[in-house]
Design a protein around this motif. Structure first.
Motif, PDB file in Angstrom:
ATOM      1  N   PHE A  98     -31.236 -13.224  13.115  1.00 43.12           N
ATOM      2  CA  PHE A  98     -29.573 -12.926  12.693  1.00 43.12           C
ATOM      3  C   PHE A  98     -29.252 -12.640  11.007  1.00 43.12           C
ATOM      4  O   PHE A  98     -29.695 -14.214  11.059  1.00 43.12           O
ATOM      5  N   ALA A  99     -29.249 -11.706  10.656  1.00 37.05           N
ATOM      6  CA  ALA A  99     -28.414 -12.010   9.378  1.00 37.05           C
ATOM      7  C   ALA A  99     -27.331 -11.749   8.949  1.00 37.05           C
ATOM      8  O   ALA A  99     -26.281 -11.055   9.194  1.00 37.05           O
ATOM      9  N   CYS A 100     -26.614 -12.761   8.112  1.00 38.73           N
ATOM     10  CA  CYS A 100     -25.037 -12.788   8.176  1.00 38.73           C
ATOM     11  C   CYS A 100     -25.258 -13.302   6.504  1.00 38.73           C
ATOM     12  O   CYS A 100     -25.686 -13.793   5.541  1.00 38.73           O
TER      13      CYS A 100
ATOM     14  N   ARG B 216     -33.100 -26.151  21.301  1.00 35.69           N
ATOM     15  CA  ARG B 216     -33.068 -24.681  20.767  1.00 35.69           C
ATOM     16  C   ARG B 216     -31.971 -24.605  21.302  1.00 35.69           C
ATOM     17  O   ARG B 216     -31.146 -24.625  22.260  1.00 35.69           O
ATOM     18  N   ILE B 217     -30.845 -23.764  20.403  1.00 37.49           N
ATOM     19  CA  ILE B 217     -29.469 -23.103  20.143  1.00 37.49           C
ATOM     20  C   ILE B 217     -29.954 -21.681  19.495  1.00 37.49           C
ATOM     21  O   ILE B 217     -31.251 -21.113  18.927  1.00 37.49           O
ATOM     22  N   ARG B 218     -29.423 -21.015  19.917  1.00 33.00           N
ATOM     23  CA  ARG B 218     -28.988 -18.983  19.569  1.00 33.00           C
ATOM     24  C   ARG B 218     -28.713 -19.056  18.467  1.00 33.00           C
ATOM     25  O   ARG B 218     -27.972 -19.933  17.998  1.00 33.00           O
ATOM     26  N   ALA B 219     -29.163 -18.514  17.581  1.00 28.74           N
ATOM     27  CA  ALA B 219     -29.266 -18.309  16.152  1.00 28.74           C
ATOM     28  C   ALA B 219     -27.919 -17.717  15.846  1.00 28.74           C
ATOM     29  O   ALA B 219     -27.201 -18.662  14.661  1.00 28.74           O
ATOM     30  N   SER B 220     -27.354 -17.470  16.258  1.00 27.00           N
ATOM     31  CA  SER B 220     -25.626 -16.933  16.114  1.00 27.00           C
ATOM     32  C   SER B 220     -24.697 -18.036  16.247  1.00 27.00           C
ATOM     33  O   SER B 220     -23.730 -18.574  15.230  1.00 27.00           O
TER      34      SER B 220
END
Length: 297
Positions: free
Chosen positions: A107-109, A55-59
């Motif tokens: 995390f929305a972008c 697993r990795i972070r959303a950013s």
């Protein structure tokens, strides 16, 4: 004649002790392989020994997909509250914000994917298990509206344990709200790509995660509604090997493709180029029609 003799002097002990910091090493959760952290990161947190996708972070996932210098975080002002007065929920939110940052569980972008403008939402399992609360639902719905207004494709990367129980029915309502936004995208023929990572379960799987025009998953990701143990206890039967894993779902037609994380960006670029290019789509439809006519005759 001491000029050709080597005088033996006692060796001075080294006062400083060379130590490797403990945070340099990482251990694979699947096979136990231990390696330096930098090597894991260079490999996009895929185990170099067994190919397990950690697993990795959303950013970090967003940085993997979005072109450098084009990322713009959206809906940063949205924050989870405690509408039901659930016991200890404010304390858990405070702890999650301290550990995982201020973007809640999604995390929305906006940004560019190989020069193509897109909207992107990435769920963060580090924030209360990526649980879907009112903020997550609102962020994805707003991404859908933004895609409608600007005619951008939408990509959502899921990693969640399901709906957030501390918000009760309000969290379950997000399933319908997001599904309605995605239905509007479908009416306008704007692509929605759903990327499933380990784990994607509960209400997330029962709603937007499985509504993509294209559904792809990382290898060996756990994808399902209820967990395997709960299902076995309910039906009182032994489940098949690798049940609810990406490979099992692909064999049974639940997803479209399994894509290695290291190939995810080029795969999405190629997919969106096909889905957003009307010339390619018309040629594909013509060839399909020609094939159907030949089969009929």
């Amino acid at each position: 004649m001491a000029w050709f003799r080597k005088e033996k002097k006692p060796r001075q002990p080294r006062r400083e002790r060379l130590e490797i910091p403990p945070d340099v090493w990482e251990k694979c959760e699947a096979c136990g392989h231990t390696d330096i952290r930098e090597k894991f990161w260079r490999n996009l947190n895929v185990c170099p020994n067994c190919e397990y996708h950690r697993r990795i972070r959303a950013s970090d996932y967003a940085n993997l997909l979005i072109d450098d210098g084009t990322q713009e975080e959206l809906e940063v002002e949205l924050r989870s509250t405690d509408p039901l007065g659930f016991p200890e929920y404010p304390q858990r939110l405070k702890k999650a914000l301290a550990n995982a940052g201020d973007s809640d569980a999604l995390f929305a972008c906006g940004g560019m994917l190989d020069g193509l403008p897109i909207n992107l939402g990435v769920m963060d399992f580090a924030f209360m298990g990526g649980s879907m609360g009112s903020v997550v639902g609102e962020k994805i719905a707003r991404l859908g509206v933004r895609s409608l207004e600007r005619k951008y494709p939408l990509i959502v990367v899921s990693a969640s344990g399901g709906a957030r129980m501390q918000e009760g029915t309000l969290s379950l309502m997000q399933m319908a709200k997001i599904s309605a936004a995605l239905a509007a995208l479908e009416e306008r023929h704007l692509p929605f790509i759903s990327v499933l990572t380990d784990p994607t379960t509960g209400g997330v799987t029962a709603s937007f995660a499985m509504l993509g025009d294209l559904i792809v998953a990382e290898p060996k990701a756990l994808i399902g509604f209820a967990g395997p143990r709960v299902i076995e206890q309910t039906i009182r039967q032994k489940l098949p090997k690798d049940f609810q894993r990406s490979e099992f779902l692909l064999d049974h037609g639940m997803i479209d493709e399994i894509v290695d994380r290291r190939q995810m960006r080029p795969f999405l670029i190629k997919s969106l180029d096909f889905m957003m290019n009307p010339n390619i789509s018309e040629k594909s439809q013509a060839s399909n029609l020609k094939f159907q006519v030949s089969q009929a005759t």
